[in-house]
Each structure stands twice: as structure tokens, then as C-alpha cells.
Scaffold this motif. Structure first.
Motif, PDB file in Angstrom:
ATOM      1  N   THR A 169      64.217  87.370 122.548  1.00  0.00           N
ATOM      2  CA  THR A 169      63.691  88.805 123.024  1.00  0.00           C
ATOM      3  C   THR A 169      62.520  88.898 123.814  1.00  0.00           C
ATOM      4  O   THR A 169      62.161  90.077 124.443  1.00  0.00           O
ATOM      5  N   GLY A 170      61.808  87.724 123.865  1.00  0.00           N
ATOM      6  CA  GLY A 170      60.762  87.718 125.048  1.00  0.00           C
ATOM      7  C   GLY A 170      59.484  87.761 124.439  1.00  0.00           C
ATOM      8  O   GLY A 170      58.418  87.725 125.082  1.00  0.00           O
ATOM      9  N   GLU A 171      59.564  88.061 122.990  1.00  0.00           N
ATOM     10  CA  GLU A 171      58.295  88.076 122.055  1.00  0.00           C
ATOM     11  C   GLU A 171      57.479  86.819 122.414  1.00  0.00           C
ATOM     12  O   GLU A 171      56.422  86.694 122.358  1.00  0.00           O
ATOM     13  N   LYS A 172      58.203  85.454 122.463  1.00  0.00           N
ATOM     14  CA  LYS A 172      57.700  84.308 122.841  1.00  0.00           C
ATOM     15  C   LYS A 172      58.165  83.546 123.877  1.00  0.00           C
ATOM     16  O   LYS A 172      59.301  83.665 124.145  1.00  0.00           O
ATOM     17  N   ALA A 173      57.241  82.926 124.473  1.00  0.00           N
ATOM     18  CA  ALA A 173      58.136  81.921 125.856  1.00  0.00           C
ATOM     19  C   ALA A 173      58.818  80.958 125.430  1.00  0.00           C
ATOM     20  O   ALA A 173      59.684  80.439 126.139  1.00  0.00           O
ATOM     21  N   TYR A 174      58.440  80.280 124.211  1.00  0.00           N
ATOM     22  CA  TYR A 174      59.161  79.152 123.814  1.00  0.00           C
ATOM     23  C   TYR A 174      59.242  79.014 122.321  1.00  0.00           C
ATOM     24  O   TYR A 174      58.476  79.607 121.602  1.00  0.00           O
ATOM     25  N   GLY A 175      60.006  78.027 121.979  1.00  0.00           N
ATOM     26  CA  GLY A 175      60.093  77.729 120.390  1.00  0.00           C
ATOM     27  C   GLY A 175      60.537  76.623 120.192  1.00  0.00           C
ATOM     28  O   GLY A 175      61.285  76.009 121.145  1.00  0.00           O
TER      29      GLY A 175
END
Length: 141
Positions: A22-28
Motif C-alpha cells: 500500500t506504500g505505507e512502508k518502503a520496505y519490509g
């Protein structure tokens, strides 16, 4: 270094995938097959195997000593480990345990995935201390 760069512990693979997609975080960080499978479905994600190596996440199988039908259980395990069974695993998005069975679409060549060494006895022995260290770094319970 991860904590210093703003990484947080999200609690599970599903939440991590959603936050990145969703674009909330850039990576995970999550298990490979989830991101690769969702990318194939059109999710705006990319999975990167770290050059330093990855941990091996297995899909274990076993037969309990209390099993009511041991012979059927043995046949099931034999199927899972057979070429046909490993093709089923690959269709589900897992890296097959058997050499010679093609990896699912979207994976790099098997020989390019570096698996980190594991001392299972040390991992079990140190698990409680490791969890405390992780919790101290990321503030989890």
C-alpha cells in the motif's frame, strides 16, 4: 542498524506485505513466497534475496507416534517428498526441497540463493536470550 534506520516489528508477514504493497512502508522483511506470489498477481512489490544470505524456512512434516494410521501417514510423507509432491509445493510458491524440480516463477536460480548456516542446538539454547535482545531493540513483547 535496522532499528536505527526506522525499522519496526509489525508482528507478521501479512501485515508487512500490506504495509509495503500500500506504500505505507518502503520496505519490509517477510517470507519470499508471499511477496513473489503477490507480485505475480500485480502487487507493486519486489522481493530481494539479501546477498549476505537468508535463513531457511521449512515446511516440516512428521508422523506422530500416536498416529492412528501410520502406513497412510508414511505414504503421505513419501508423496510430499516425491518429485510430484515437490511440484505441488512449487505450485504453491515454495522452493522445492528436491533438486531437479523447477522453482516457482519469479524466483532467481536456486544456486544464487545463499542459505545462512544454522547451528540448531545453539539456536534452541539461545532462543530466549535472542528474543529478549530483539524485544529490547524493537520494543516488542
Amino acid at each position: 542498524a535496522l532499528a536505527e534506520n526506522g525499522a519496526t516489528a509489525a508482528g507478521g508477514n501479512g501485515g508487512v506485505l500490506k504495509a509495503v504493497a500500500t506504500g505505507e512502508k518502503a520496505y519490509g522483511m517477510l517470507v519470499d513466497f508471499m511477496a513473489i506470489r503477490e507480485k505475480a498477481k500485480g502487487a507493486p512489490v519486489e522481493f530481494v534475496f539479501p546477498a549476505e544470505g537468508v535463513s531457511a524456512v521449512t515446511e516440516p512434516v512428521g508422523i506422530l507416534k500416536t498416529a492412528k494410521n501410520v502406513e497412510a501417514a508414511k505414504k503421505f510423507v513419501d508423496f510430499l517428498l516425491s518429485e510430484e509432491g515437490q511440484k505441488v509445493a512449487a505450485k504453491m510458491g515454495y522452493i522445492p526441497a528436491r533438486n531437479g524440480v523447477a522453482l516457482p516463477e519469479g524466483y532467481p536460480a536456486r544456486e544464487t540463493i545463499k542459505v545462512l548456516p544454522l547451528d540448531a542446538a545453539a539456536a534452541v539454547k539461545n532462543s530466549e536470550a535472542d528474543l529478549k535482545t530483539f524485544s529490547g531493540i524493537f520494543g516488542t513483547n
